[in-house]
Scaffold this motif. Structure first.
Motif, mmCIF file in Angstrom:
data_model
loop_
_atom_site.group_PDB
_atom_site.id
_atom_site.type_symbol
_atom_site.label_atom_id
_atom_site.label_comp_id
_atom_site.label_asym_id
_atom_site.label_seq_id
_atom_site.Cartn_x
_atom_site.Cartn_y
_atom_site.Cartn_z
ATOM 1 N N GLU A 47 0.846 -1.191 0.000
ATOM 2 C CA GLU A 47 0.000 0.000 0.000
ATOM 3 C C GLU A 47 0.883 1.243 0.000
ATOM 4 O OE1 GLU A 47 -3.519 2.030 2.625
ATOM 5 O OE2 GLU A 47 -3.256 -0.144 2.686
ATOM 6 N N GLY A 48 0.507 2.218 -0.783
ATOM 7 C CA GLY A 48 1.277 3.450 -0.889
ATOM 8 C C GLY A 48 2.315 3.424 -2.002
ATOM 9 N N GLU A 49 2.458 2.278 -2.687
ATOM 10 C CA GLU A 49 3.390 2.160 -3.797
ATOM 11 C C GLU A 49 2.621 1.751 -5.048
ATOM 12 O OE1 GLU A 49 6.680 -0.416 -2.985
ATOM 13 O OE2 GLU A 49 7.179 0.601 -1.126
ATOM 14 N N ASP A 50 3.261 1.881 -6.201
ATOM 15 C CA ASP A 50 2.657 1.472 -7.461
ATOM 16 C C ASP A 50 3.755 1.008 -8.400
ATOM 17 O OD1 ASP A 50 0.663 0.949 -9.287
ATOM 18 O OD2 ASP A 50 -0.225 2.941 -9.158
#
Length: 100
Positions: A47-50
């Motif tokens: 979560e918080g990354e892509d």
């Protein structure tokens, strides 16, 4: 936030091409192509990354450019990513876990 253009795709006639910027804190911001849902599902993304896709030659040129600049934050080799290995393919990149 002030961004400095570091590298853009050759022969890009729009702003929708892979691009690398550097922010005021010295971090790199990479603009690339959105992954398809099936591609994203194959990657464990916290979560918080892509994840994005950039052409292999685009990233290789960036690595070479940084090698010439002798930056301390430089990736010394396309294979020196701590415990991961960068594998370039004709369609993009794939991160492969290596033994620690």
């Amino acid at each position: 936030m002030k961004l400095t253009l570091i590298q853009s795709t050759l022969n890009c006639e729009t702003s929708a091409c892979p691009t690398i910027y550097k922010d005021e804190a010295g971090n790199y911001i990479i603009q690339g192509f959105i992954l398809k849902p099936a591609e994203k599902a194959a990657i464990s993304i916290p979560e918080g990354e892509d994840a994005i896709r950039v052409p292999a030659d685009f990233l290789q040129k960036f690595i070479e450019k940084m090698s010439l600049a002798s930056s301390p934050a430089l990736i010394r080799s396309p294979y020196d990513l701590r415990h991961s290995q960068l594998k370039t393919e004709s369609h993009g990149l794939e991160m492969v876990e290596t033994q620690r």
